[in-house]
Write a protein that holds these residues in place. Structure first.
Motif, mmCIF file in Angstrom:
data_model
loop_
_atom_site.group_PDB
_atom_site.id
_atom_site.type_symbol
_atom_site.label_atom_id
_atom_site.label_comp_id
_atom_site.label_asym_id
_atom_site.label_seq_id
_atom_site.Cartn_x
_atom_site.Cartn_y
_atom_site.Cartn_z
ATOM 1 N N ALA A 137 3.597 1.405 -0.222
ATOM 2 C CA ALA A 137 2.994 0.539 0.793
ATOM 3 C C ALA A 137 2.228 -0.636 0.188
ATOM 4 O O ALA A 137 1.806 -1.542 0.906
ATOM 5 C CB ALA A 137 2.051 1.361 1.681
ATOM 6 N N LYS A 138 2.053 -0.644 -1.119
ATOM 7 C CA LYS A 138 1.335 -1.741 -1.768
ATOM 8 C C LYS A 138 2.114 -3.051 -1.603
ATOM 9 O O LYS A 138 3.342 -3.070 -1.705
ATOM 10 C CB LYS A 138 1.148 -1.455 -3.257
ATOM 11 C CG LYS A 138 0.163 -0.350 -3.581
ATOM 12 C CD LYS A 138 -0.022 -0.233 -5.088
ATOM 13 C CE LYS A 138 -1.108 0.767 -5.441
ATOM 14 N NZ LYS A 138 -1.385 0.785 -6.904
ATOM 15 N N PRO A 139 1.410 -4.165 -1.387
ATOM 16 C CA PRO A 139 2.118 -5.442 -1.207
ATOM 17 C C PRO A 139 2.856 -5.911 -2.461
ATOM 18 O O PRO A 139 3.812 -6.693 -2.355
ATOM 19 C CB PRO A 139 0.989 -6.411 -0.838
ATOM 20 C CG PRO A 139 -0.270 -5.754 -1.313
ATOM 21 C CD PRO A 139 -0.038 -4.283 -1.199
ATOM 22 N N GLU A 140 2.444 -5.437 -3.644
ATOM 23 C CA GLU A 140 3.096 -5.868 -4.882
ATOM 24 C C GLU A 140 4.359 -5.069 -5.177
ATOM 25 O O GLU A 140 5.071 -5.375 -6.139
ATOM 26 C CB GLU A 140 2.158 -5.710 -6.087
ATOM 27 C CG GLU A 140 0.752 -6.223 -5.868
ATOM 28 C CD GLU A 140 -0.195 -5.093 -5.477
ATOM 29 O OE1 GLU A 140 -1.226 -4.929 -6.158
ATOM 30 O OE2 GLU A 140 0.121 -4.379 -4.491
ATOM 31 N N VAL A 141 4.626 -4.056 -4.363
ATOM 32 C CA VAL A 141 5.759 -3.164 -4.608
ATOM 33 C C VAL A 141 6.785 -3.299 -3.495
ATOM 34 O O VAL A 141 6.433 -3.307 -2.315
ATOM 35 C CB VAL A 141 5.285 -1.699 -4.711
ATOM 36 C CG1 VAL A 141 6.476 -0.756 -4.884
ATOM 37 C CG2 VAL A 141 4.308 -1.528 -5.867
ATOM 38 N N ASP A 183 2.957 2.286 -9.762
ATOM 39 C CA ASP A 183 1.528 2.395 -9.477
ATOM 40 C C ASP A 183 0.699 1.932 -10.673
ATOM 41 O O ASP A 183 -0.258 1.150 -10.526
ATOM 42 C CB ASP A 183 1.198 3.850 -9.134
ATOM 43 C CG ASP A 183 -0.229 4.026 -8.634
ATOM 44 O OD1 ASP A 183 -0.745 3.116 -7.963
ATOM 45 O OD2 ASP A 183 -0.820 5.087 -8.912
ATOM 46 N N THR A 213 0.882 -1.912 -11.129
ATOM 47 C CA THR A 213 0.077 -2.693 -10.186
ATOM 48 C C THR A 213 -1.412 -2.552 -10.474
ATOM 49 O O THR A 213 -2.173 -3.507 -10.316
ATOM 50 C CB THR A 213 0.376 -2.273 -8.745
ATOM 51 O OG1 THR A 213 0.170 -0.857 -8.597
ATOM 52 C CG2 THR A 213 1.817 -2.586 -8.362
ATOM 53 N N LYS A 214 -1.834 -1.375 -10.908
ATOM 54 C CA LYS A 214 -3.245 -1.203 -11.267
ATOM 55 C C LYS A 214 -3.606 -1.997 -12.507
ATOM 56 O O LYS A 214 -4.747 -2.471 -12.654
ATOM 57 C CB LYS A 214 -3.549 0.278 -11.483
ATOM 58 C CG LYS A 214 -3.574 1.090 -10.197
ATOM 59 C CD LYS A 214 -3.775 2.577 -10.464
ATOM 60 C CE LYS A 214 -3.838 3.364 -9.154
ATOM 61 N NZ LYS A 214 -3.912 4.835 -9.395
ATOM 62 N N SER A 271 4.723 -8.048 -9.982
ATOM 63 C CA SER A 271 5.556 -7.773 -8.819
ATOM 64 C C SER A 271 6.619 -6.768 -9.234
ATOM 65 O O SER A 271 7.332 -6.982 -10.219
ATOM 66 C CB SER A 271 6.212 -9.056 -8.315
ATOM 67 O OG SER A 271 7.147 -8.792 -7.297
ATOM 68 N N ARG A 299 1.840 5.941 -0.481
ATOM 69 C CA ARG A 299 0.781 4.919 -0.579
ATOM 70 C C ARG A 299 1.125 3.866 -1.628
ATOM 71 O O ARG A 299 0.796 2.693 -1.467
ATOM 72 C CB ARG A 299 -0.561 5.575 -0.897
ATOM 73 C CG ARG A 299 -1.157 6.365 0.263
ATOM 74 C CD ARG A 299 -2.605 6.726 0.004
ATOM 75 N NE ARG A 299 -2.749 7.720 -1.055
ATOM 76 C CZ ARG A 299 -2.743 9.034 -0.854
ATOM 77 N NH1 ARG A 299 -2.591 9.515 0.385
ATOM 78 N NH2 ARG A 299 -2.885 9.867 -1.855
ATOM 79 N N VAL A 300 1.799 4.266 -2.680
ATOM 80 C CA VAL A 300 2.209 3.294 -3.703
ATOM 81 C C VAL A 300 3.258 2.345 -3.133
ATOM 82 O O VAL A 300 3.186 1.125 -3.322
ATOM 83 C CB VAL A 300 2.755 4.012 -4.955
ATOM 84 C CG1 VAL A 300 3.233 2.994 -5.985
ATOM 85 C CG2 VAL A 300 1.689 4.911 -5.563
#
Length: 449
Positions: free
Chosen positions: A70-74, A19, A22-23, A33, A67-68
């Motif tokens: 579900a991020k597209p970068e993860v 998380d 990505t932030k 990525s 929710r983390v």
């Protein structure tokens, strides 16, 4: 160029690190990525397999972790075992940095004669949390049980042993755990603390929950319930400890109300020997301790033999060594400086980091891993800014092809979502929120849909 980072372990520590990474991308303008490599088919680590099933409030953390993922970068790459399916040198080919977040799931030792007869709390927690890598059978034929330790895990073990199986049926336990708890013969659970009540490490909420069961009576024994000047000074500096002491003081000497099961809390009793016959526990011997005035205690020579048929040690978790990485066996952590892994020469190993319990030891609550992850990620990004990307094969498809070539049955976030829906559906059929799937192959099958 997109930075490629592998995180080994998809528990809270690993997901918090993902998380923060990505932030940071939005702040620095450098795309990131992240692949989370998890040994089990499902994510969430300690939250799914280390939190007692009758603590649903703590399990709410899963929503934030979900929710983390579900991020597209993860990406979640589950059912991938580090050291077996992929090694450190392999990861260096595909990633600019590797973060190890494998936590701590082994039990610390007591260091007393007869310890081989005891059960580890972590083993028992894995059983009642339906971990796919442990046996579905657990011996629960003891009438009187001893639990060594005064942390939250010790209270979890005591509470689960004391409550009835049907009380636990409102949780997510599968049928084999319910049957084991329903058929157990335990009536008395004795919890032993080496020091006095001022130093008990369980949280106020965890302690109060012991008293919530209609079938369990909490007995605080007055022997050893003393607080010296150092103890008073200690609780004066720690609000939570004072709340614990106040609750315990209110329970000392209470009249019994006749509930069928009991949890006994004994202070100033240090375990010195476990005795048994034919591989079974028959006796726990403890020694009365007295305070030394500095928070430590010494034995008095006064011993007591307790008639118990099982002993659980809950004196802390410890991490285990990983292939290709240094390990401090005494501290049970990977040697590091602020999350940068240190080699035998004391120098940082390029591109290699740790976070969570394997970084700092199994202390603190789940939320404390956020600050751990922030420190580690800060150093990781600073190092990559100085050195630049290092991976030679940089596409997610390259990793996928490598794992497919090795025959690894990888589970993804989509697999987890299908398993999640399946467990919720099992629960709805029984009037519960969820029923956990315990077998690895059944988890994989549900994930495939």
């Amino acid at each position: 160029m997109t930075l490629r980072v592998a995180i080994v372990g998809a528990g809270p520590a690993g997901i918090y690190a993902a998380d923060i990474l990505t932030k940071s991308s939005a702040e620095t303008g450098t795309p990131v990525s992240v692949d989370l490599l998890e040994r089990l088919p499902a994510p969430f680590g300690l939250v799914r397999y280390g939190v007692a099933p009758d603590h649903p409030r703590i399990k709410e953390i899963v929503k934030a972790l979900h929710r983390v993922l579900a991020k597209p970068e993860v990406r979640l790459l589950g059912n991938v075992e580090y050291g077996v399916d992929v090694k450190l040198e392999d990861l260096r080919t595909y990633y600019d940095a590797v973060v190890v977040a494998t936590g701590a799931m082994a039990d610390r030792d007591l260091g007393i004669p007869g310890e081989e007869l005891t059960y580890g709390a972590a083993e028992f927690v894995s059983w009642y949390d339906a971990h796919p890598d442990v046996s579905q059978d657990w011996p629960l034929d003891a009438t009187s049980v001893a639990v060594i330790g005064v942390g939250n895990v010790a209270l979890d073990v005591a509470r689960v042993l004391a409550k009835t199986g049907d009380e636990m049926l409102t949780t997510d336990i599968p049928s084999h755990v319910h049957y084991g708890l329903w058929s157990k013969t335990t009536t008395d659970v004795h919890v032993f603390a080496r020091r006095g009540p001022a130093y008990a490490k369980f949280s106020p909420m965890e302690l109060r929950e012991l008293n919530h069961s209609p079938n369990v009576e909490v007995v605080v024994h007055p022997e050893g319930f003393d607080v010296d000047d150092h103890g008073m000074e200690h609780i004066g500096k720690h609000k939570a400890q004072k709340m614990v002491l106040d609750t315990l003081a209110n329970w000392v000497g209470r009249e019994p109300v006749g509930k069928p099961h009991r949890i006994h809390l004994h202070f100033a009793q240090a375990p010195v020997e476990v005795r048994g016959a034919d591989g079974k526990v028959t006796t726990l011997r403890t020694e009365r301790t007295r305070p030394l005035g500095d928070g430590n205690v010494e034995g008095t020579g006064e011993v007591t033999d307790w008639d118990v048929q099982a002993v659980y040690r809950a004196v802390g978790y410890r991490s285990t060594a990983l292939p290709g990485l240094p390990f401090d066996d005494r501290a049970a952590v990977i040697p590091n400086d602020g999350g940068r892994v240190l080699g035998l020469d004391g120098r940082a190993i390029p591109g290699t980091y740790v976070t969570g319990w394997i970084k700092r030891g199994p202390v603190g609550l789940i939320g404390h891993t956020k600050s751990d992850a922030a420190e580690t990620v800060g150093h990781l990004l600073a190092d990559l800014a100085a050195s630049g990307p290092t991976a030679t094969l940089r596409e997610p498809a390259d990793v996928d092809a490598y794992l497919a070539e090795r025959g690894v049955d990888v589970t993804t976030f989509e697999h987890w979502e299908r398993l999640d829906r399946h467990e919720v559906a099992l629960g709805e059929a029984q009037g519960r929120e969820r029923v956990k799937v315990a077998e690895r192959e059944a988890m994989l099958e549900a994930g495939r849909g």
